[in-house]
Structures are given as structure tokens and as C-alpha cells.
Design a protein around this motif. Structure first.
Motif, PDB file in Angstrom:
ATOM      1  N   THR A 227       0.731  -1.124   0.172  1.00  0.00           N
ATOM      2  CA  THR A 227      -0.065  -0.054  -0.015  1.00  0.00           C
ATOM      3  C   THR A 227       0.869   1.406   0.003  1.00  0.00           C
ATOM      4  O   THR A 227       1.013   1.777   0.963  1.00  0.00           O
ATOM      5  CB  THR A 227      -0.909  -0.007   1.212  1.00  0.00           C
ATOM      6  OG1 THR A 227      -0.049  -0.018   2.477  1.00  0.00           O
ATOM      7  CG2 THR A 227      -1.864  -1.045   1.297  1.00  0.00           C
ATOM      8  N   PRO A 228       1.462   1.669  -1.033  1.00  0.00           N
ATOM      9  CA  PRO A 228       2.509   2.753  -1.125  1.00  0.00           C
ATOM     10  C   PRO A 228       1.693   4.014  -1.242  1.00  0.00           C
ATOM     11  O   PRO A 228       1.749   4.835  -2.200  1.00  0.00           O
ATOM     12  CB  PRO A 228       3.269   2.461  -2.502  1.00  0.00           C
ATOM     13  CG  PRO A 228       2.184   1.576  -3.328  1.00  0.00           C
ATOM     14  CD  PRO A 228       1.498   0.510  -2.482  1.00  0.00           C
ATOM     15  N   VAL A 229       1.252   4.482  -0.100  1.00  0.00           N
ATOM     16  CA  VAL A 229       0.464   5.746   0.073  1.00  0.00           C
ATOM     17  C   VAL A 229       1.006   6.600   1.177  1.00  0.00           C
ATOM     18  O   VAL A 229       1.761   5.744   2.020  1.00  0.00           O
ATOM     19  CB  VAL A 229      -1.191   5.181   0.263  1.00  0.00           C
ATOM     20  CG1 VAL A 229      -2.012   4.742  -0.691  1.00  0.00           C
ATOM     21  CG2 VAL A 229      -1.228   4.563   1.633  1.00  0.00           C
ATOM     22  N   PRO A 230       0.876   7.657   1.332  1.00  0.00           N
ATOM     23  CA  PRO A 230       1.566   8.538   2.306  1.00  0.00           C
ATOM     24  C   PRO A 230       0.649   8.402   3.596  1.00  0.00           C
ATOM     25  O   PRO A 230       0.295   9.426   4.026  1.00  0.00           O
ATOM     26  CB  PRO A 230       1.580   9.970   1.691  1.00  0.00           C
ATOM     27  CG  PRO A 230       0.440  10.013   0.633  1.00  0.00           C
ATOM     28  CD  PRO A 230       0.100   8.891   0.088  1.00  0.00           C
ATOM     29  N   PHE A 231       0.546   7.263   3.906  1.00  0.00           N
ATOM     30  CA  PHE A 231      -0.008   7.164   5.348  1.00  0.00           C
ATOM     31  C   PHE A 231       0.601   5.982   6.098  1.00  0.00           C
ATOM     32  O   PHE A 231       0.893   5.052   5.361  1.00  0.00           O
ATOM     33  CB  PHE A 231      -1.564   6.966   5.175  1.00  0.00           C
ATOM     34  CG  PHE A 231      -2.192   6.685   6.474  1.00  0.00           C
ATOM     35  CD1 PHE A 231      -2.482   7.808   7.212  1.00  0.00           C
ATOM     36  CD2 PHE A 231      -2.528   5.427   7.060  1.00  0.00           C
ATOM     37  CE1 PHE A 231      -3.354   7.648   8.403  1.00  0.00           C
ATOM     38  CE2 PHE A 231      -3.119   5.157   8.251  1.00  0.00           C
ATOM     39  CZ  PHE A 231      -3.569   6.645   8.883  1.00  0.00           C
TER      40      PHE A 231
ATOM     41  N   ARG B 211      -4.082  13.840   7.868  1.00  0.00           N
ATOM     42  CA  ARG B 211      -3.536  12.546   8.191  1.00  0.00           C
ATOM     43  C   ARG B 211      -3.276  12.475   9.256  1.00  0.00           C
ATOM     44  O   ARG B 211      -3.199  11.182  10.017  1.00  0.00           O
ATOM     45  CB  ARG B 211      -2.513  12.405   7.110  1.00  0.00           C
ATOM     46  CG  ARG B 211      -3.036  12.108   5.677  1.00  0.00           C
ATOM     47  CD  ARG B 211      -1.980  11.983   4.753  1.00  0.00           C
ATOM     48  NE  ARG B 211      -2.640  11.676   3.345  1.00  0.00           N
ATOM     49  CZ  ARG B 211      -2.133  12.077   2.102  1.00  0.00           C
ATOM     50  NH1 ARG B 211      -1.161  12.795   2.273  1.00  0.00           N
ATOM     51  NH2 ARG B 211      -2.830  11.580   0.922  1.00  0.00           N
ATOM     52  N   ALA B 212      -2.437  13.481  10.056  1.00  0.00           N
ATOM     53  CA  ALA B 212      -1.997  13.339  11.449  1.00  0.00           C
ATOM     54  C   ALA B 212      -3.185  12.841  12.287  1.00  0.00           C
ATOM     55  O   ALA B 212      -2.900  11.917  13.063  1.00  0.00           O
ATOM     56  CB  ALA B 212      -1.351  14.571  11.851  1.00  0.00           C
ATOM     57  N   ALA B 213      -4.236  13.629  12.217  1.00  0.00           N
ATOM     58  CA  ALA B 213      -5.302  13.386  13.063  1.00  0.00           C
ATOM     59  C   ALA B 213      -6.010  11.968  12.722  1.00  0.00           C
ATOM     60  O   ALA B 213      -6.346  11.286  13.851  1.00  0.00           O
ATOM     61  CB  ALA B 213      -6.597  14.484  12.846  1.00  0.00           C
TER      62      ALA B 213
ATOM     63  N   ASN C 147      -4.173   9.458  11.847  1.00  0.00           N
ATOM     64  CA  ASN C 147      -3.446   8.544  12.453  1.00  0.00           C
ATOM     65  C   ASN C 147      -3.618   8.242  14.004  1.00  0.00           C
ATOM     66  O   ASN C 147      -3.642   7.548  14.355  1.00  0.00           O
ATOM     67  CB  ASN C 147      -1.851   8.709  12.180  1.00  0.00           C
ATOM     68  CG  ASN C 147      -0.939   7.786  12.304  1.00  0.00           C
ATOM     69  OD1 ASN C 147      -1.125   6.626  12.175  1.00  0.00           O
ATOM     70  ND2 ASN C 147       0.053   8.171  12.903  1.00  0.00           N
ATOM     71  N   VAL C 148      -3.867   9.490  14.662  1.00  0.00           N
ATOM     72  CA  VAL C 148      -3.890   9.481  16.052  1.00  0.00           C
ATOM     73  C   VAL C 148      -5.255   8.707  16.440  1.00  0.00           C
ATOM     74  O   VAL C 148      -5.189   7.955  17.386  1.00  0.00           O
ATOM     75  CB  VAL C 148      -3.866  10.968  16.497  1.00  0.00           C
ATOM     76  CG1 VAL C 148      -4.421  10.887  18.004  1.00  0.00           C
ATOM     77  CG2 VAL C 148      -2.436  11.564  16.439  1.00  0.00           C
ATOM     78  N   ILE C 149      -6.409   9.378  15.579  1.00  0.00           N
ATOM     79  CA  ILE C 149      -7.756   8.754  15.934  1.00  0.00           C
ATOM     80  C   ILE C 149      -7.708   7.108  15.836  1.00  0.00           C
ATOM     81  O   ILE C 149      -8.163   6.473  16.485  1.00  0.00           O
ATOM     82  CB  ILE C 149      -8.560   9.517  15.300  1.00  0.00           C
ATOM     83  CG1 ILE C 149      -8.902  10.767  15.830  1.00  0.00           C
ATOM     84  CG2 ILE C 149     -10.190   8.858  15.462  1.00  0.00           C
ATOM     85  CD1 ILE C 149      -9.509  11.923  15.045  1.00  0.00           C
ATOM     86  N   ALA C 150      -7.288   6.897  14.606  1.00  0.00           N
ATOM     87  CA  ALA C 150      -7.213   5.377  14.328  1.00  0.00           C
ATOM     88  C   ALA C 150      -6.281   4.500  15.075  1.00  0.00           C
ATOM     89  O   ALA C 150      -6.653   3.320  15.465  1.00  0.00           O
ATOM     90  CB  ALA C 150      -7.007   5.281  12.825  1.00  0.00           C
ATOM     91  N   SER C 151      -5.147   4.946  15.291  1.00  0.00           N
ATOM     92  CA  SER C 151      -4.301   4.214  16.173  1.00  0.00           C
ATOM     93  C   SER C 151      -4.666   4.030  17.689  1.00  0.00           C
ATOM     94  O   SER C 151      -4.760   2.914  18.262  1.00  0.00           O
ATOM     95  CB  SER C 151      -2.793   4.852  16.010  1.00  0.00           C
ATOM     96  OG  SER C 151      -2.283   4.831  14.986  1.00  0.00           O
ATOM     97  N   VAL C 152      -5.093   5.138  18.328  1.00  0.00           N
ATOM     98  CA  VAL C 152      -5.402   5.072  19.394  1.00  0.00           C
ATOM     99  C   VAL C 152      -6.806   4.134  19.730  1.00  0.00           C
ATOM    100  O   VAL C 152      -7.017   3.375  20.514  1.00  0.00           O
ATOM    101  CB  VAL C 152      -5.448   6.478  20.239  1.00  0.00           C
ATOM    102  CG1 VAL C 152      -6.239   6.127  21.564  1.00  0.00           C
ATOM    103  CG2 VAL C 152      -4.244   6.971  20.332  1.00  0.00           C
ATOM    104  N   GLY C 153      -7.775   4.658  18.871  1.00  0.00           N
ATOM    105  CA  GLY C 153      -9.207   3.920  19.035  1.00  0.00           C
ATOM    106  C   GLY C 153      -9.035   2.255  18.482  1.00  0.00           C
ATOM    107  O   GLY C 153      -9.522   1.635  19.297  1.00  0.00           O
ATOM    108  N   LEU C 154      -8.563   2.226  17.401  1.00  0.00           N
ATOM    109  CA  LEU C 154      -8.467   0.920  17.209  1.00  0.00           C
ATOM    110  C   LEU C 154      -7.584  -0.135  18.048  1.00  0.00           C
ATOM    111  O   LEU C 154      -7.880  -1.158  18.306  1.00  0.00           O
ATOM    112  CB  LEU C 154      -7.949   0.603  15.635  1.00  0.00           C
ATOM    113  CG  LEU C 154      -8.745   0.967  14.490  1.00  0.00           C
ATOM    114  CD1 LEU C 154      -7.962   1.138  13.010  1.00  0.00           C
ATOM    115  CD2 LEU C 154      -9.965   0.180  14.695  1.00  0.00           C
ATOM    116  N   CYS C 155      -6.420   0.433  18.559  1.00  0.00           N
ATOM    117  CA  CYS C 155      -5.673  -0.277  19.597  1.00  0.00           C
ATOM    118  C   CYS C 155      -6.292  -0.565  20.834  1.00  0.00           C
ATOM    119  O   CYS C 155      -6.314  -1.644  21.438  1.00  0.00           O
ATOM    120  CB  CYS C 155      -4.302   0.444  19.914  1.00  0.00           C
ATOM    121  SG  CYS C 155      -3.250   0.423  18.313  1.00  0.00           S
ATOM    122  N   LEU C 156      -7.126   0.496  21.270  1.00  0.00           N
ATOM    123  CA  LEU C 156      -8.036   0.163  22.651  1.00  0.00           C
ATOM    124  C   LEU C 156      -8.936  -0.975  22.359  1.00  0.00           C
ATOM    125  O   LEU C 156      -9.106  -1.947  22.944  1.00  0.00           O
ATOM    126  CB  LEU C 156      -8.493   1.335  23.171  1.00  0.00           C
ATOM    127  CG  LEU C 156      -7.606   2.522  23.534  1.00  0.00           C
ATOM    128  CD1 LEU C 156      -8.368   3.924  23.865  1.00  0.00           C
ATOM    129  CD2 LEU C 156      -6.946   1.890  25.135  1.00  0.00           C
TER     130      LEU C 156
END
Length: 124
Positions: free
Chosen positions: A29-33, A98-100, A102-111
Motif C-alpha cells: 500500500t504505497p500511500v503517504p499514510f 492525515r495526522a489526526a 493516524n492518532v484517532i485510528a491508532s488509539v481507537g483501534l488499539c484500545l
């Protein structure tokens, strides 16, 4: 001394697994994320939830085994330091959305994944 060696061995394994998975996702997935880091963090959180129930709640696993898996393998595998750096870089690039995300997806999905791992392990 044995406890430290268990952590070191686990950390080496976890770090290599993180690298291999991160590179594979980046190539797919070569996208800038930072999708590879997000996937590693979610999987690591799921695994730590499972390991917590299996090694702490259910089985009286040895301190060495718990340290090897939870502190070593999973500590080396999960990448919140990388997550933090990638988020800051996105902010420095003024990629605020993208920064927001990343934060929302990472924290939410990891919890959610940690809770799911605990729930899954308690049902087996």
C-alpha cells in the motif's frame, strides 16, 4: 539475569517481526499514510490482550515466559514510538488531516483490539 535474557530474546524477535510486517504493508500500500505502523500497533494490542489473559489470569506462567512474550516480543513488536514520530512528521508537513486520522485510528483501534483480545481469551 535469565529474565533479562528472555526480554532481550523476545525483543529481538518482536523487532524483526515489526520490520518485516511494516515493509510488507508499505510495499502493498504505497500511500503517504503509515498503514504498516497502524497494523502493527493494532495486532500488538490484540496480542497483548490475549497474552494478559493467558499468562496472567489463566495460567501461572513463569515470570520469564511472561517477560519474554509481553515485554520482549510484544514490546519489540509494537511501535508507538514510531507512531509518535510519524504523526509529528505529518504535522511538520502540514498534513493535519492525515495526522489526526493516524492518532484517532491508532488509539481507537488499539484500545478496541486490546479489549477484543481480552474478551476472546476469556471465552476460550
Amino acid at each position: 539475569m535469565i529474565l533479562m535474557l528472555a526480554i532481550a530474546a523476545g525483543g529481538a524477535i518482536g523487532s524483526v517481526l515489526r520490520y518485516v510486517l511494516g515493509v510488507a504493508v508499505y510495499r502493498a500500500t504505497p500511500v503517504p499514510f503509515p498503514a504498516g505502523t497502524l497494523l502493527v500497533n493494532v495486532l500488538g494490542c490484540l496480542a497483548v490482550g490475549l497474552a494478559y489473559v493467558w499468562f496472567v489470569e489463566r495460567a501461572a506462567a513463569s515470570p520469564e515466559l511472561r517477560a519474554f512474550v509481553i515485554v520482549g516480543v510484544l514490546g519489540g513488536f509494537t511501535t508507538f514510538s514510531t507512531f509518535s514520530l510519524e504523526t509529528i512528521v505529518l504535522l511538520m508537513q502540514q498534513s493535519y488531516g492525515r495526522a489526526a486520522l493516524n492518532v484517532i485510528a491508532s488509539v481507537g483501534l488499539c484500545l478496541l483490539a486490546t479489549g477484543a483480545g481480552i474478551a476472546m481469551a476469556r471465552q476460550t
